[in-house]
Enzyme design. Structure first.
Site, PDB file in Angstrom:
ATOM      1  N   LYS A 163      34.458  16.695  59.965  1.00 52.75           N
ATOM      2  CA  LYS A 163      34.880  18.132  59.842  1.00 52.75           C
ATOM      3  C   LYS A 163      35.857  18.696  60.970  1.00 52.75           C
ATOM      4  O   LYS A 163      35.548  18.448  62.158  1.00 52.75           O
ATOM      5  CB  LYS A 163      33.647  19.134  59.846  1.00 52.75           C
ATOM      6  CG  LYS A 163      33.763  20.594  60.107  1.00 52.75           C
ATOM      7  CD  LYS A 163      32.776  21.343  59.872  1.00 52.75           C
ATOM      8  CE  LYS A 163      32.304  22.513  60.774  1.00 52.75           C
ATOM      9  NZ  LYS A 163      30.931  23.085  60.552  1.00 52.75           N
ATOM     10  N   GLY A 184      25.464  23.127  62.683  1.00 51.34           N
ATOM     11  CA  GLY A 184      24.989  23.251  64.151  1.00 51.34           C
ATOM     12  C   GLY A 184      25.774  24.319  64.910  1.00 51.34           C
ATOM     13  O   GLY A 184      26.805  24.845  64.313  1.00 51.34           O
ATOM     14  N   SER A 228      31.719  17.734  63.673  1.00 52.66           N
ATOM     15  CA  SER A 228      32.403  18.604  63.840  1.00 52.66           C
ATOM     16  C   SER A 228      33.394  18.740  64.850  1.00 52.66           C
ATOM     17  O   SER A 228      32.763  18.679  66.079  1.00 52.66           O
ATOM     18  CB  SER A 228      31.638  19.951  63.665  1.00 52.66           C
ATOM     19  OG  SER A 228      32.456  21.128  63.981  1.00 52.66           O
ATOM     20  N   ASP A 232      36.805  23.794  58.502  1.00 52.32           N
ATOM     21  CA  ASP A 232      36.182  24.867  58.756  1.00 52.32           C
ATOM     22  C   ASP A 232      36.865  26.084  59.532  1.00 52.32           C
ATOM     23  O   ASP A 232      37.428  25.623  60.317  1.00 52.32           O
ATOM     24  CB  ASP A 232      34.759  24.780  59.475  1.00 52.32           C
ATOM     25  CG  ASP A 232      33.797  25.825  59.830  1.00 52.32           C
ATOM     26  OD1 ASP A 232      34.309  26.762  59.238  1.00 52.32           O
ATOM     27  OD2 ASP A 232      33.098  25.569  60.587  1.00 52.32           O
ATOM     28  N   LYS A 244      38.173  21.938  62.575  1.00 51.86           N
ATOM     29  CA  LYS A 244      38.287  23.241  62.470  1.00 51.86           C
ATOM     30  C   LYS A 244      39.780  23.469  62.369  1.00 51.86           C
ATOM     31  O   LYS A 244      40.628  23.038  62.793  1.00 51.86           O
ATOM     32  CB  LYS A 244      37.971  23.798  63.868  1.00 51.86           C
ATOM     33  CG  LYS A 244      36.383  23.772  64.355  1.00 51.86           C
ATOM     34  CD  LYS A 244      35.762  24.734  63.382  1.00 51.86           C
ATOM     35  CE  LYS A 244      33.996  24.552  63.748  1.00 51.86           C
ATOM     36  NZ  LYS A 244      33.299  25.500  63.262  1.00 51.86           N
ATOM     37  N   ASP A 276      29.238  29.435  55.180  1.00 52.35           N
ATOM     38  CA  ASP A 276      28.325  29.559  56.274  1.00 52.35           C
ATOM     39  C   ASP A 276      28.226  30.894  56.724  1.00 52.35           C
ATOM     40  O   ASP A 276      26.792  31.395  56.218  1.00 52.35           O
ATOM     41  CB  ASP A 276      29.203  28.798  57.423  1.00 52.35           C
ATOM     42  CG  ASP A 276      28.724  28.702  58.748  1.00 52.35           C
ATOM     43  OD1 ASP A 276      27.749  29.343  59.051  1.00 52.35           O
ATOM     44  OD2 ASP A 276      29.149  28.062  59.600  1.00 52.35           O
ATOM     45  N   GLU A 326      35.282  25.181  54.434  1.00 49.42           N
ATOM     46  CA  GLU A 326      33.953  26.250  55.151  1.00 49.42           C
ATOM     47  C   GLU A 326      34.375  27.269  55.488  1.00 49.42           C
ATOM     48  O   GLU A 326      35.473  27.500  56.161  1.00 49.42           O
ATOM     49  CB  GLU A 326      33.416  25.552  55.874  1.00 49.42           C
ATOM     50  CG  GLU A 326      32.093  25.979  56.351  1.00 49.42           C
ATOM     51  CD  GLU A 326      31.448  25.110  57.567  1.00 49.42           C
ATOM     52  OE1 GLU A 326      31.683  24.048  57.792  1.00 49.42           O
ATOM     53  OE2 GLU A 326      30.653  25.623  58.359  1.00 49.42           O
ATOM     54  N   LYS A 361      22.219  27.002  58.352  1.00 53.95           N
ATOM     55  CA  LYS A 361      21.815  27.035  59.968  1.00 53.95           C
ATOM     56  C   LYS A 361      20.575  27.700  60.150  1.00 53.95           C
ATOM     57  O   LYS A 361      20.468  28.921  59.799  1.00 53.95           O
ATOM     58  CB  LYS A 361      23.096  27.792  60.589  1.00 53.95           C
ATOM     59  CG  LYS A 361      24.162  26.754  60.866  1.00 53.95           C
ATOM     60  CD  LYS A 361      25.312  27.678  61.593  1.00 53.95           C
ATOM     61  CE  LYS A 361      26.549  26.864  61.588  1.00 53.95           C
ATOM     62  NZ  LYS A 361      27.702  27.625  62.005  1.00 53.95           N
TER      63      LYS A 361
HETATM   64  O1  OSB Z   1      30.905  27.264  62.126  1.00 50.60           O
HETATM   65  O2  OSB Z   1      29.670  25.438  62.088  1.00 50.60           O
HETATM   66  C1  OSB Z   1      30.241  26.323  62.819  1.00 50.60           C
HETATM   67  C2  OSB Z   1      30.054  25.661  66.343  1.00 50.60           C
HETATM   68  C3  OSB Z   1      29.912  26.902  66.938  1.00 50.60           C
HETATM   69  C4  OSB Z   1      30.159  27.971  65.961  1.00 50.60           C
HETATM   70  C5  OSB Z   1      30.333  27.812  64.768  1.00 50.60           C
HETATM   71  C6  OSB Z   1      30.452  26.364  64.259  1.00 50.60           C
HETATM   72  C7  OSB Z   1      30.173  25.426  65.122  1.00 50.60           C
HETATM   73  C8  OSB Z   1      30.284  24.077  64.817  1.00 50.60           C
HETATM   74  C9  OSB Z   1      29.655  22.771  65.524  1.00 50.60           C
HETATM   75  O3  OSB Z   1      31.075  23.624  63.763  1.00 50.60           O
HETATM   76  C10 OSB Z   1      28.654  22.349  64.939  1.00 50.60           C
HETATM   77  C11 OSB Z   1      28.251  21.503  65.824  1.00 50.60           C
HETATM   78  O4  OSB Z   1      28.513  20.223  66.199  1.00 50.60           O
HETATM   79  O5  OSB Z   1      26.939  21.747  66.650  1.00 50.60           O
HETATM   80 MG    MG Z   2      30.981  26.928  60.124  1.00 50.25          MG
END
Ligand code: OSB
Ligand code: MG
Length: 368
Positions: A161, A290, A135, A188, A163, A238, A213, A262
């Site tokens: 992925k 995560g 991510s 995401d 953001k 999510d 996402e 999660k």
């Molecule tokens: O939306 O998946 C998410 C991190 C913090 C809050 C929300 C998210 C995330 C990540 C990080 O996408 C995933 C990771 O590498 O731990």
């Molecule tokens: Mg997410």
């Protein structure tokens, strides 16, 4: 089982690289760890709440208080039965699933260690390795983002992925696709859009994304169903999925074609197993999300990812992507083939680096 003591520890560690989502930038993580003790055995869990209540309503300081004042006292010294039943003996707190989930996961770890089995086998997992994705947060420039993607793809990760948020979306994805036409790619949005953005989001259909996402509000399954009808790209939920019933409702309404599970968000392993099973029954693949975890939460995520409906690469990646030094030993490593191999060590499978843990601990309190 009877829990004799619970030790809460708050640690603080700098991230190797800042992580930016549509709700803000994180440079350090404050993380609440939960250690449970029973008849000389220990189990460890991680509360995946952020420092501030921006991803969901939870945050570290609230979690600490809730465990110390309300949840901890109900658990200590009581016969709690098997880990699978723990949620039933917890006080009826609304929400705050990450907080209870950190304790619940610690109790699963404890039970696995008492039985002398790896946690992943104890929860019913069967994969001997799990596929990893990365991510990647919002960067200052698209060129920096492209450089990071290049590095992760070269390292072997099986999907990327990125953001997105308004102003960092269609044009960014276009440039990523120009440079990486074949990389398994997804985006995401962390709830940064509303249904009135449907036409805007529809442009993402041009880029062969695996999924988008959580584009819409964190608590709105209905609008996601309306959006999914308009998009060819699969929606993955999510934030919206906090329990198995939400998963059932989302699937029934056609609000998503994929679910991110999660461990903390759903309140621990028991509920995660239920969400997993509901999704499997509905023909919906899942993957493990995560929350920038330390090695302890990371190891729990790896265990969760061994369940059979975890059919897509998760946001479970190597310790070194987050931490200069992790609090577990060895650190989590990803092979060049893009997988993490499961370990046979009882419990969550890694040793805690107690010396390093001490140096990053801000506060510690033992209950019981
Ligand atoms: O939306 O998946 C998410 C991190 C913090 C809050 C929300 C998210 C995330 C990540 C990080 O996408 C995933 C990771 O590498 O731990
Ligand atoms: Mg997410």
């Amino acid at each position: 089982m009877i829990i004799d003591r619970i030790t809460l520890r708050e640690i603080r560690m700098p991230l190797v690289h800042f992580f930016e989502t549509s709700f803000g930038r994180t440079t350090h993580r404050r993380i609440l760890l939960v250690e449970v003790r029973s008849e000389g055995a220990a189990g460890w869990g991680e509360v995946t709440a952020g420092e501030l209540p921006f991803y969901n309503e939870e945050w570290v300081d609230a979690s600490w208080l809730l465990l110390r004042e309300i949840i901890g006292p109900k658990v200590i010294g009581r016969q709690i039965g098997a880990a699978a039943n723990v949620s039933r003996v917890l006080p009826p707190v609304r929400g705050h699933r990450m907080t209870a989930g950190g304790l619940e996961a610690a109790i699963w770890d404890l039970e696995a260690r008492k039985l002398g089995v790896p946690l992943w086998k104890h929860i019913g997992g069967s994969r001997v390795d799990v596929a990893c994705g990365v991510s990647i947060g919002i960067q200052d420039t698209v060129d920096e983002l492209l450089g990071l993607i290049e590095r992760e793809v070269t390292a072997g990760y099986r999907r990327v992925k990125i953001k997105i948020k308004p102003g960092w979306d269609i044009d960014v994805v276009r440039r990523v696709r120009e440079k990486f036409p074949d990389v398994p790619l997804m985006v995401d949005a962390n709830s940064a859009y509303s249904l009135t953005d449907a036409d805007h989001l529809k442009q993402l259909d041009a880029f062969n994304l695996m999924m988008i996402e959580q584009p819409l509000a964190h608590d709105d399954i209905i609008d996601h169903a309306k959006l999914q009808e308009k998009l060819n790209t699969a929606i993955c939920l999510d934030e919206c999925i906090r329990c198995a019933r939400h998963a059932e409702q989302a699937i029934e309404m056609g609000a998503c074609r994929i679910i991110n599970i999660k461990l903390g968000r759903v309140g621990g392993f028991s509920e995660a197993l239920l969400v997993h099973n509901v999704a499997r029954a509905g023909g919906i693949p899942v993957w493990c999300g995560g929350m920038l975890e330390s090695g302890i939460g990371r190891a729990h995520n790896i265990a969760l990812s061994t369940l059979d409906n975890f059919k897509l690469p998760g946001d479970v990646s190597a310790s070194k992507r987050y931490w200069q030094r992790d609090i577990i030993h060895p650190p989590v490593e990803v092979l060049a083939s893009g997988v993490i191999e499961l370990r046979e060590t009882p419990g969550f499978g890694y040793e805690i680096d107690h010396d390093y843990l001490k140096t990053v601990t801000l506060r510690e309190e033992t209950l019981g």
